[in-house]
Design a protein around this motif. Structure first.
Motif, PDB file in Angstrom:
ATOM      1  N   PRO A 110      -0.758  -8.477  -6.497  1.00 54.09           N
ATOM      2  CA  PRO A 110      -1.716  -7.596  -6.929  1.00 54.09           C
ATOM      3  C   PRO A 110      -1.381  -6.343  -5.389  1.00 54.09           C
ATOM      4  N   LEU A 111      -1.884  -7.152  -4.482  1.00 57.63           N
ATOM      5  CA  LEU A 111      -1.955  -6.489  -2.847  1.00 57.63           C
ATOM      6  C   LEU A 111      -0.267  -5.806  -2.746  1.00 57.63           C
ATOM      7  N   PHE A 112       0.006  -6.479  -3.110  1.00 57.77           N
ATOM      8  CA  PHE A 112       1.388  -6.349  -2.772  1.00 57.77           C
ATOM      9  C   PHE A 112       2.000  -5.262  -3.751  1.00 57.77           C
ATOM     10  N   PHE A 113       1.435  -5.116  -4.842  1.00 58.37           N
ATOM     11  CA  PHE A 113       2.482  -3.935  -5.370  1.00 58.37           C
ATOM     12  C   PHE A 113       1.516  -2.458  -5.267  1.00 58.37           C
ATOM     13  N   ASP A 114       0.175  -2.684  -4.995  1.00 59.04           N
ATOM     14  CA  ASP A 114      -0.463  -1.616  -4.621  1.00 59.04           C
ATOM     15  C   ASP A 114       0.019  -1.084  -3.272  1.00 59.04           C
ATOM     16  N   ASN A 115       0.608  -2.556  -1.839  1.00 62.61           N
ATOM     17  CA  ASN A 115       1.571  -1.382  -0.820  1.00 62.61           C
ATOM     18  C   ASN A 115       2.584  -0.595  -1.434  1.00 62.61           C
ATOM     19  N   GLN A 116       3.464  -1.254  -1.663  1.00 64.59           N
ATOM     20  CA  GLN A 116       4.871  -0.927  -2.409  1.00 64.59           C
ATOM     21  C   GLN A 116       4.660   0.538  -2.931  1.00 64.59           C
ATOM     22  N   ARG A 117       3.556   0.542  -3.698  1.00 62.76           N
ATOM     23  CA  ARG A 117       3.545   2.308  -4.188  1.00 62.76           C
ATOM     24  C   ARG A 117       2.641   3.651  -3.364  1.00 62.76           C
ATOM     25  N   ASP A 118       1.855   2.782  -2.827  1.00 61.24           N
ATOM     26  CA  ASP A 118       1.863   3.800  -1.277  1.00 61.24           C
ATOM     27  C   ASP A 118       2.620   4.823  -1.392  1.00 61.24           C
ATOM     28  N   PRO A 119       2.314   5.863  -1.476  1.00 61.78           N
ATOM     29  CA  PRO A 119       3.550   6.790  -1.605  1.00 61.78           C
ATOM     30  C   PRO A 119       3.676   7.330   0.124  1.00 61.78           C
ATOM     31  N   GLU A 120       3.010   7.404   0.653  1.00 63.64           N
ATOM     32  CA  GLU A 120       3.678   7.449   2.358  1.00 63.64           C
ATOM     33  C   GLU A 120       3.976   6.694   3.038  1.00 63.64           C
ATOM     34  N   ALA A 121       3.684   5.441   2.898  1.00 61.83           N
ATOM     35  CA  ALA A 121       4.200   4.331   3.436  1.00 61.83           C
ATOM     36  C   ALA A 121       5.779   4.135   2.510  1.00 61.83           C
ATOM     37  N   VAL A 122       5.819   4.456   1.170  1.00 56.15           N
ATOM     38  CA  VAL A 122       7.103   4.805   0.703  1.00 56.15           C
ATOM     39  C   VAL A 122       8.336   5.558   0.767  1.00 56.15           C
ATOM     40  N   ARG A 123       7.356   6.905   1.346  1.00 56.13           N
ATOM     41  CA  ARG A 123       8.284   7.698   1.900  1.00 56.13           C
ATOM     42  C   ARG A 123       8.633   6.971   3.700  1.00 56.13           C
ATOM     43  N   MET A 124       8.265   6.742   4.265  1.00 54.64           N
ATOM     44  CA  MET A 124       8.420   6.035   5.624  1.00 54.64           C
ATOM     45  C   MET A 124       9.627   4.757   5.348  1.00 54.64           C
ATOM     46  N   ALA A 125       9.770   3.134   4.343  1.00 54.47           N
ATOM     47  CA  ALA A 125      10.400   2.625   3.886  1.00 54.47           C
ATOM     48  C   ALA A 125      11.512   3.673   3.456  1.00 54.47           C
ATOM     49  N   ALA A 126      11.343   4.378   3.023  1.00 57.17           N
ATOM     50  CA  ALA A 126      12.596   4.856   2.339  1.00 57.17           C
ATOM     51  C   ALA A 126      13.729   4.333   1.388  1.00 57.17           C
ATOM     52  N   PHE A 127      14.059   3.107   1.364  1.00 57.48           N
ATOM     53  CA  PHE A 127      15.280   2.224   1.320  1.00 57.48           C
ATOM     54  C   PHE A 127      13.504   1.481   0.043  1.00 57.48           C
ATOM     55  N   THR A 128      13.704   1.840  -1.713  1.00 63.94           N
ATOM     56  CA  THR A 128      12.464   1.052  -2.104  1.00 63.94           C
ATOM     57  C   THR A 128      13.246   0.657  -3.718  1.00 63.94           C
ATOM     58  N   SER A 129      12.100   0.744  -4.150  1.00 71.39           N
ATOM     59  CA  SER A 129      12.228   0.652  -5.560  1.00 71.39           C
ATOM     60  C   SER A 129      12.839   1.222  -6.275  1.00 71.39           C
ATOM     61  N   LYS A 130      13.197   1.759  -7.592  1.00 68.93           N
ATOM     62  CA  LYS A 130      13.522   3.255  -7.974  1.00 68.93           C
ATOM     63  C   LYS A 130      12.589   3.693  -8.559  1.00 68.93           C
ATOM     64  N   ASP A 131      11.575   2.717  -9.223  1.00 76.16           N
ATOM     65  CA  ASP A 131      10.275   3.069  -9.386  1.00 76.16           C
ATOM     66  C   ASP A 131       8.853   2.149  -9.147  1.00 76.16           C
ATOM     67  N   PRO A 132       8.538   2.775  -7.742  1.00 76.29           N
ATOM     68  CA  PRO A 132       8.055   1.839  -7.257  1.00 76.29           C
ATOM     69  C   PRO A 132       6.072   1.154  -8.600  1.00 76.29           C
ATOM     70  N   GLU A 133       5.871   2.358  -9.270  1.00 76.16           N
ATOM     71  CA  GLU A 133       4.995   2.165 -10.449  1.00 76.16           C
ATOM     72  C   GLU A 133       5.185   1.377 -11.024  1.00 76.16           C
ATOM     73  N   ASP A 134       6.325   0.830 -11.206  1.00 78.58           N
ATOM     74  CA  ASP A 134       6.784  -0.052 -12.563  1.00 78.58           C
ATOM     75  C   ASP A 134       6.641  -1.785 -12.022  1.00 78.58           C
ATOM     76  N   ARG A 135       5.591  -2.022 -12.940  1.00 80.44           N
ATOM     77  CA  ARG A 135       4.630  -3.877 -12.792  1.00 80.44           C
ATOM     78  C   ARG A 135       5.934  -4.462 -12.798  1.00 80.44           C
ATOM     79  N   ALA A 136       6.295  -4.488 -14.389  1.00 82.88           N
ATOM     80  CA  ALA A 136       7.291  -5.019 -15.454  1.00 82.88           C
ATOM     81  C   ALA A 136       8.863  -5.433 -14.078  1.00 82.88           C
ATOM     82  N   ALA A 137       9.275  -4.062 -13.742  1.00 81.61           N
ATOM     83  CA  ALA A 137      10.013  -4.643 -12.794  1.00 81.61           C
ATOM     84  C   ALA A 137       9.894  -4.774 -11.585  1.00 81.61           C
TER      85      ALA A 137
END
Ligand SMILES: CC(C)(COP(=O)(O)OP(=O)(O)OC[C@H]1O[C@@H](n2cnc3c(N)ncnc32)[C@H](O)[C@@H]1OP(=O)(O)O)[C@@H](O)C(=O)NCCC(=O)NCCS
Length: 162
Positions: free
Chosen positions: A15-42
């Motif tokens: 759950p914490l990893f999921f929250d980390n990878q959908r943090d908008p600032e972190a997503v922008r920074m990391a850039a090469f991320t999953s297609k939809d960071p809000e998709d828990r099933a994916a």
């Protein structure tokens, strides 16, 4: 005083990893991320897949008893690459640098590689402090930016431990 340990990933870390990878600032920074960071099933499917693979080494980063992120290595086209992700609340305290340095004592493949968006100053600094040197650049579509961007390719050569 920071007490940092790396341990194997537990289901309760996700759950914490999921929250980390959908943090908008972190997503922008990391850039090469999953297609939809809000998709828990994916996210769950991805983590089930990567935790089962023999060629992927993942550790949970625990600081003063709290889970703050993850560090991992995977194999891309025959080359081993590292990546890491820290909860925003813990940025700027030397945690990524310490976690990667520790990880590189258990993941001893050399040379070992990393990639970072050219403007991901934090990640580039973490890598430099661990002994990585820029050896090239690449360009690719970054889901976290919705556009193609440039990245650096970095290498930690054999025998260098940072
Ligand atoms: C990039 C990231 C891992 C850095 O983690 P961190 O624990 O804050 O890093 P550290 O505290 O070890 O910082 C190391 C160095 O980078 C610098 N730094 C960290 N974040 C920075 C930022 N956003 N801008 C500029 N410098 C930064 C620090 O000042 C420090 O440099 P110094 O020792 O010269 O003072 C973290 O911001 C993160 O998880 N981001 C989202 C995911 C990501 O980008 N992962 C990497 C994908 S390539």
């Amino acid at each position: 005083m920071v007490n940092l340990i790396l341990r194997e990933v537990a289901d309760d870390d996700l759950p914490l990893f999921f929250d980390n990878q959908r943090d908008p600032e972190a997503v922008r920074m990391a850039a090469f991320t999953s297609k939809d960071p809000e998709d828990r099933a994916a996210f769950d499917a991805h983590w089930t897949r990567i935790r089962a693979r023999d060629d992927i080494l993942i550790r949970t980063i625990v600081v003063n008893g709290r889970v703050v992120g993850s560090v991992l290595s995977y194999v891309m086209e025959g080359e081993t690459e590292v990546s890491y992700w820290i909860s925003r609340d813990y940025w700027g305290r030397g945690i990524a640098t310490a976690a990667l340095a520790e990880f590189l004592t258990i993941q001893t493949t050399r040379p070992i590689y990393a990639r970072a968006a050219k403007d991901n100053t934090g990640s580039l600094r973490v890598l430099a402090k661990c002994g990585f040197r820029i050896i090239g650049e690449d360009r690719g579509f970054a889901n976290g930016r919705g556009q193609e961007i440039e990245e650096y390719v970095l290498e930690l050569a054999g025998g260098v431990t940072g």
